[in-house]
Design a protein around this motif. Structure first.
Motif, mmCIF file in Angstrom:
data_model
loop_
_atom_site.group_PDB
_atom_site.id
_atom_site.type_symbol
_atom_site.label_atom_id
_atom_site.label_comp_id
_atom_site.label_asym_id
_atom_site.label_seq_id
_atom_site.Cartn_x
_atom_site.Cartn_y
_atom_site.Cartn_z
ATOM 1 N N ILE A 16 37.009 36.520 31.577
ATOM 2 C CA ILE A 16 36.084 35.502 31.059
ATOM 3 C C ILE A 16 36.608 34.139 31.495
ATOM 4 N N VAL A 17 35.757 33.351 32.173
ATOM 5 C CA VAL A 17 36.229 32.107 32.789
ATOM 6 C C VAL A 17 36.812 31.158 31.735
ATOM 7 N N GLY A 18 38.038 30.726 31.968
ATOM 8 C CA GLY A 18 38.692 29.744 31.112
ATOM 9 C C GLY A 18 39.386 30.328 29.900
ATOM 10 N N GLU A 19 39.349 31.646 29.727
ATOM 11 C CA GLU A 19 39.965 32.254 28.556
ATOM 12 C C GLU A 19 40.920 33.369 28.973
#
Lengths: 92, 92, 92, 92, 92, 92, 92, 92, 92, 92
Positions: free
Chosen positions: F46-49
């Motif tokens: 998941i982008v950014g996580e």
């Protein structure tokens, strides 16, 4: 320009009391000139919580941010800021 | 005794404008003597919302409930009440 | 003074298309001079939603509230306003 | 391709100040070339919070993920990414 | 570029069945060429709900927004988009 | 039988890097035969996580629970499982 | 294979009682063979709510989805499904 | 056996006042014998809301459910039930 | 009298394994006579989580509270209790 | 003037039992004169939780805040206060 600010304080329960008191004293000292010059217009305790609602009157977002991050308790607080405007029913 | 009250108004989008205006006029009229006698001490618009934060100064919970349910907009509002106490840093 | 504003539009699904289009046209017309004079600095669509994030540059909370409540879609929107300040890492 | 990113920083309150400052310095250094080459187009402080909203302009999801996980503060942040699209009212 | 999309459908319970069926038929027709050309790579029903998780493979945020807002059920859906990146443990 | 699984990793920020790396290595090793035999069909970042969405294809709830609790990172993760069914629009 | 299912019923308050009763009768009739053949193993009312917790024993996600969407009350319910596994302390 | 029950009433704003009053009258009539026989031990209005907290003393969950679903306002209420036990500090 | 109970276990990740195992062993031992005498009628693992849903059959709220607070894992659990009643569609 | 107060206790799991017991003893001692003089009118345990609902009868918000912050467990509790008013159906 008015902002309602809610501050919730979360001091670690294992912080030594003298350290907690020292921070609270600095917090009180910090707030007094701001209350006197009218920028921190109100501060109310929320019943049953280590929290307050405060009303600030500042000339810009940047000024408010500077005041809030300067609070000695800032690292221990959750802060929520609500910008306020004139209400048409307000008779003042 | 102070209470912070948040009111969020939800008028049905299909209410005829004249009916909406009539209710708002009654709301305004209703609020004015309460503002004048100091029980409705402040009312602020929340920026971007059809909502307000208000400060009430009343002598009991029952008095506050009576004032709020008497509002002409009461059937169309979500209301949240926060009891307030004196804050030890308050210099007033 | 900058504010990030999120707007979520909820048009009734039974609103006649011509009425919806008429409101959207007025919305577009309303926004253009504000974009041109720099007060509505950015507007971005949120992917997959009938929503936008916008950046406003205004001189006061009252000015922002006036701009937002003047939106033709205002009665059909949930709006959330976040006041912004200068970030110390910002090189601009 | 634009993305709005919210970052909330949660440094442990018992982290030594020199360590915190060292991380923040690296964060600032890290962000500067990205701001200069236009990929980190905006960074704004959220008033009253140790948080920011940022606008990124990248060519892929993978590129954005790489930039964000490379942040020196990444292990101490909650990050939320919102993909943005062109808005039909945007005149730019 | 991959995106996970959750769609929750809320048809009014008083919509005539033939109207509902007509929309669902158009939805199905709309989705088929997108599934065939690989942009709508997966669609799964969420057990017990009128909802789906879908995987899209598109070349930009704007392309994805166009595909989603073109869905015949779009006015009746809540949609949440999560951008995805390559995972370092992925062996494919 | 398909399940969508979201995993959010929360490693303590004071875990020594070598310990963290050792766990991540075991995680990677653990996942590979499951990916190869088709039970762990997809894994996306998941982008950014520090999180992933994964698709599992198993023959029972018990089998899935066994696979997930065997993950070396299991004690450090929040996991949410969504059972999936065939979607009537799916052309595959 | 066991699943715990929570169903919350929201009948429109202006639905004619005979129509509501007719749907509830069909619901009851629908549930009885499923209870008898052991697939709908338990159904309990949640005190004070028009809701139930139910335990289903089915052989696949698809079978469960088929059973739930066949409920006459399905269009009026929010349903949440939790997959269950054997618990190591279970002595049965 | 004690239960704390919160009831939130949501009458449709377009319900004719005489109909609303008729339901409220029946509600009041319904509650009186229950208050007198000690099963509905307390009822308090929540300040500013069309809601109440009530204390019930009943001999079983089924009895409580029967009392609550018999309320004339039941179709218009959200109800939350909290089971209570003796508190070790209670001196009564 | 039936109650559905959800228990979520949160053991500190730095608890020594032998201490964790000792608590889990006592938990298992504690639960067995309760399962045998019919008061703890069911216990199911929630797939992917260190949690369970349990069904208790007790004669009072106080009895249930005593059973739950006696659990060796009680200090490490979040517990949510839902009182259940007979469902009119239940054929048993 | 009545207030419903919910208190949720969160003692650190690594607090030595004798320290926890000492605080609980002081809590009990603190509450007894308040219960006797009628200001702390009720205290009930919430089933399955280390929490209570209490009913206070005080003459002002400030008095209530003083009583609550004086609780020996105050630093370890989340407290929520709901002001109550007379209910028109109350026959007492």
């Amino acid at each position: 320009m008015l902002f309602l600010v809610r501050m919730d304080v979360h001091l670690p329960t294992d912080m030594p009391p003298e350290q907690a008191n020292e921070i609270k004293d600095r917090e009180k000292t910090y707030s007094q000139p701001l209350q006197r010059d009218g920028r921190w217009r109100h501060i109310w305790r929320i019943v049953g919580e280590y929290s307050n609602f405060s009303l600030f009157d500042v000339s810009s977002n940047d000024e408010l941010h500077g005041l809030l991050t300067g609070l000695p308790l800032f690292p221990y607080m959750d802060i929520a800021v609500t910008p306020l405007a004139h209400h048409p029913s307000d008779i003042t």
